[in-house]
Each structure stands twice: as C-alpha cells, then as structure tokens.
Design a protein around this motif. Structure first.
Motif, mmCIF file in Angstrom:
data_model
loop_
_atom_site.group_PDB
_atom_site.id
_atom_site.type_symbol
_atom_site.label_atom_id
_atom_site.label_comp_id
_atom_site.label_asym_id
_atom_site.label_seq_id
_atom_site.Cartn_x
_atom_site.Cartn_y
_atom_site.Cartn_z
ATOM 1 N N PRO A 17 0.841 -1.201 0.000
ATOM 2 C CA PRO A 17 0.000 0.000 0.000
ATOM 3 C C PRO A 17 0.878 1.254 0.000
ATOM 4 N N GLY A 18 0.523 2.220 -0.842
ATOM 5 C CA GLY A 18 1.288 3.473 -0.898
ATOM 6 C C GLY A 18 2.186 3.567 -2.114
ATOM 7 N N ILE A 19 2.475 2.445 -2.758
ATOM 8 C CA ILE A 19 3.312 2.502 -3.971
ATOM 9 C C ILE A 19 2.420 2.865 -5.152
ATOM 10 N N LYS A 20 2.776 3.996 -5.808
ATOM 11 C CA LYS A 20 1.910 4.491 -6.891
ATOM 12 C C LYS A 20 2.466 4.165 -8.263
ATOM 13 N N ASP A 21 3.770 3.888 -8.317
ATOM 14 C CA ASP A 21 4.392 3.861 -9.632
ATOM 15 C C ASP A 21 5.596 2.910 -9.614
ATOM 16 N N ILE A 22 5.596 1.931 -10.514
ATOM 17 C CA ILE A 22 6.733 1.003 -10.593
ATOM 18 C C ILE A 22 7.260 1.034 -12.031
ATOM 19 N N GLY A 23 8.569 1.203 -12.169
ATOM 20 C CA GLY A 23 9.179 1.210 -13.496
ATOM 21 C C GLY A 23 10.358 0.272 -13.553
ATOM 22 N N ILE A 24 10.848 0.043 -14.759
ATOM 23 C CA ILE A 24 12.052 -0.772 -14.914
ATOM 24 C C ILE A 24 12.910 -0.153 -16.009
ATOM 25 N N THR A 25 14.218 -0.261 -15.857
ATOM 26 C CA THR A 25 15.142 0.108 -16.929
ATOM 27 C C THR A 25 15.863 -1.169 -17.326
ATOM 28 N N THR A 26 15.799 -1.503 -18.619
ATOM 29 C CA THR A 26 16.314 -2.797 -19.079
ATOM 30 C C THR A 26 16.970 -2.646 -20.442
ATOM 31 N N ASN A 27 17.893 -3.546 -20.735
ATOM 32 C CA ASN A 27 18.455 -3.524 -22.090
ATOM 33 C C ASN A 27 17.542 -4.250 -23.075
#
Ligand code: SAM
Ligand code: SF4
Length: 333
Positions: free
Chosen positions: A92-102
C-alpha cells in the motif's frame, strides 16, 4: 520511536523516488558501464533477497516513498522479476513502478511484467545499426533488443521509452534515425549525456555529446523541436516534440545542465547499500543492518542520515569531482 517524517535533505529536496538495483550482473558489456572482461560481480549470497527488498520498501513508504524503479546490472537476468514486481505492487502506498532494461529478455517476460503491475518501461538502445550496437555493447544482440521493444509494445506498455547514451565521435549518425523512429513508432527517445561512471575510467569531457548539439542535429536533419510542459518537475529529462506535433524526444543533460537541485532520487544497490546520489562516495549498509537484526527505528534513522548528508550537486564540472569506485553496473542506473 520511529522518525516517520519525509526524506527532506538540507537543500529542501523531498525524496520519494527509490531506484533499486536487483543485480549487478548483465548479459552484455556496454563500454561506458562495464569492463570488457574479469567483471567482479557480488557473490549471490550477498545480494538482497526479494523479502529484504520488500521489507526496505515497506520501511520507506511511510517516509513518503511512492515511486520505485528496478534496475541493475540487467534486472531481467535475475530470476522471477515479475514476482518481485507483484510483491512491490501489493505494498500500500506505492503508486508507480518502473524498470530500466536492455530489452534482450523482454520477449520472454514483457507480458508477465505488465500483468504483474509494471507500467513504466525504459529500454536502453544506443544505436540503430547492428555493427555500432556491437561496438558499444561488445555483444551481437541487436536483433534481440528490437524484438524486446516490439514485445513491450505488444504487452501494452505505452509509451515505451528508449534510452540512448550519446557519445562524441561515435553516435552522431544515430541521432536522426532515432528521431525518425520516435516519429514513426510513438516511442519516446531520451538522449543521455555520457557520465563519468564507466568501469575503465575512460570518460572525458570531450567524449560527451551535449544535448544542445543533439537538438541541433535533429533540427537540421528532421525539423525543429519545441519544448513541452514538464508534468513532473523532478524528472531528469527535459521533454520536446517536433514542431509538427509528431515524435517525442527527451534530453537527460546530466553534464551540460545538471538537474541536481530538483533531484528526488536515492538508490539501493544489489548488495544492499543505500546511496543518496549516483556520484556519492559514501554508502549506508542497509543489508548489514538487516543481518544484525537492527530494529526498524535504527534503519529508518540510517535512511534519514543518508538523505541529510546528500550534497548539493555532483560537481562533475569542477576540479573537485572524484569518480566513485563503483561503476554504473554496480550502482544501478
Ligand atoms: N541494464 C539496464 C539497461 O542498460 O537499461 C539497466 C541498468 S543501466 C546501468 C541503466 C541506464 O544507465 C542505461 O540506460 C544505460 O545506458 C545508462 N548508463 C550506463 N552507464 C552510463 C554512463 N556512463 N553514462 C550515461 N548513462 C549510462
Ligand atoms: Fe548492462 Fe545496462 Fe550496463 Fe549496458 S548499461 S552493460 S546493459 S547494465
């Protein structure tokens, strides 16, 4: 008593954005990030487990952290990353998840990542021709990256952002083709200035191809760019669009126009060290505190101390600059 105040440093910057490196291993060897041979990887037994990563996120969410980006090394070489994404999405509280990948392993994983709750994806690709890709990455996987970008589109990621590191006397010819790619596919291309975080200490100011030069090449080769509103003032990229409204371009001008004063980011390395800046020379050993059974209040106090100690800026443009011992792959970009 836990200090649950926001992570605000002495310059008033509020830190809500945590970048987590899930591994320092990688399936390619970009020269600006890794040495070509004899890479010293952290032993698997010293890497933060998924449970430890989640415990750390749960501790910092009450301090205002709501944005997470997974990175590495190459995050997708670690097993079960979609499972980690799901574990983070459930906090709860996490609004945004991203990833940086090749992107090389995306054909096998893009859909699972999307289904697990990942919405932001940045795929790194510095050249749109196989020979130059190999020169930069020391590997032959250009077609796999293209397939990875396609699979990200197919899985529903929109936009797909492409990160291209720009290097003088090496990537000039890639700029117009990238501009055309942005116009033809809707992908957002983000040109990143080469930073002194390579493993072989080959960085020189003369090798940095500056954002304003790239902008000029795009203007001459395609058409002028116009600035766009910055929805997120702390985002590192300045956003532009071609003047006919087709094709989005971003510039991450770390050297020519440092954005340190609006930085909201801090980092956890794969071996559990907290860093308040990419260029930090000091770290806080979170994994060590976990393994010493430190109480939550002590860990939270250590996070606050790290943020309080954050310097005003990276100082690359001064004689005082000292390149950190950890190259990019070992920090997490
Ligand atoms: N392996 C993944 C990838 O390449 O996207 C994630 C880790 S990589 C360290 C994260 C980003 O940092 C990539 O976009 C990469 O191009 C960029 N990067 C690495 N070394 C850099 C350097 N010396 N200067 C500027 N950007 C760099
Ligand atoms: Fe690997 Fe990413 Fe570093 Fe390239 S930039 S060597 S893909 S970690």
């Amino acid at each position: 008593m836990e200090n649950l105040t926001q992570l605000i440093d002495t310059f008033g910057r509020v830190h809500n954005n945590l970048r987590i490196s899930v591994t320092d291993r990688c399936n390619i060897r970009c020269f600006y990030c890794m040495p070509s041979e004899d890479v010293q990887f952290v032993h698997r037994s010293k890497i933060m487990s998924f449970e430890e990563i989640v415990r750390f996120i749960r501790l910092v969410v009450p301090l205002g952290v709501d944005k997470i980006r997974l990175t590495g090394g190459e995050p997708l070489v670690r097993k079960n990353i979609p499972e980690l994404v799901k574990m983070i999405a459930d906090i709860p509280g996490i609004k945004d998840i991203g990833i940086t990948t090749n992107g090389i392993l995306l054909p096998q994983q893009a859909q699972q990542l999307y289904d697990a709750g990942l919405r932001r994806i940045n795929i790194s690709l510095d050249a749109l021709n196989a020979a130059k890709f190999k020169q930069i990455t020391r590997r032959d996987d250009y077609d796999k990256v293209l397939a990875g970008i396609q699979s990200a589109h197919d899985a529903g990621f929109d936009p797909v952002k492409i990160n291209a590191v720009s290097i003088r006397n090496l990537t000039e010819e890639e700029i117009v083709p990238f501009g055309k790619l942005a116009r033809e596919t809707g992908a957002e291309i983000r040109f990143i200035e080469f930073m002194p975080l390579d493993a072989d200490n080959q960085w020189e100011r003369e090798k940095v191809l500056f954002a304003h030069e790239i902008q000029e090449i795009l203007s001459q080769g395609i058409m002028p760019l116009v600035p766009q509103e910055q929805p997120d003032k702390s985002a590192p990229a300045s956003n532009f669009i071609f003047e006919d409204g087709v094709g989005r371009i971003g510039f991450i001008s770390s050297i020519s126009a440092p954005f340190c004063m609006s930085c909201n980011r801090f980092r956890l390395t794969a071996d559990g060290k907290l860093r308040n800046c990419l260029f930090s020379l000091e770290e806080t050993d979170i994994r060590g505190l976990f393994h010493a059974n430190a109480p939550d209040a002590e860990i939270i106090a250590a996070v606050h101390s790290s943020i309080t100690a954050k310097k005003e800026g990276h100082e690359i443009n001064t004689a005082r600059f000292i390149q950190p011992d950890r190259p990019m792959y070992s920090i997490g970009g």
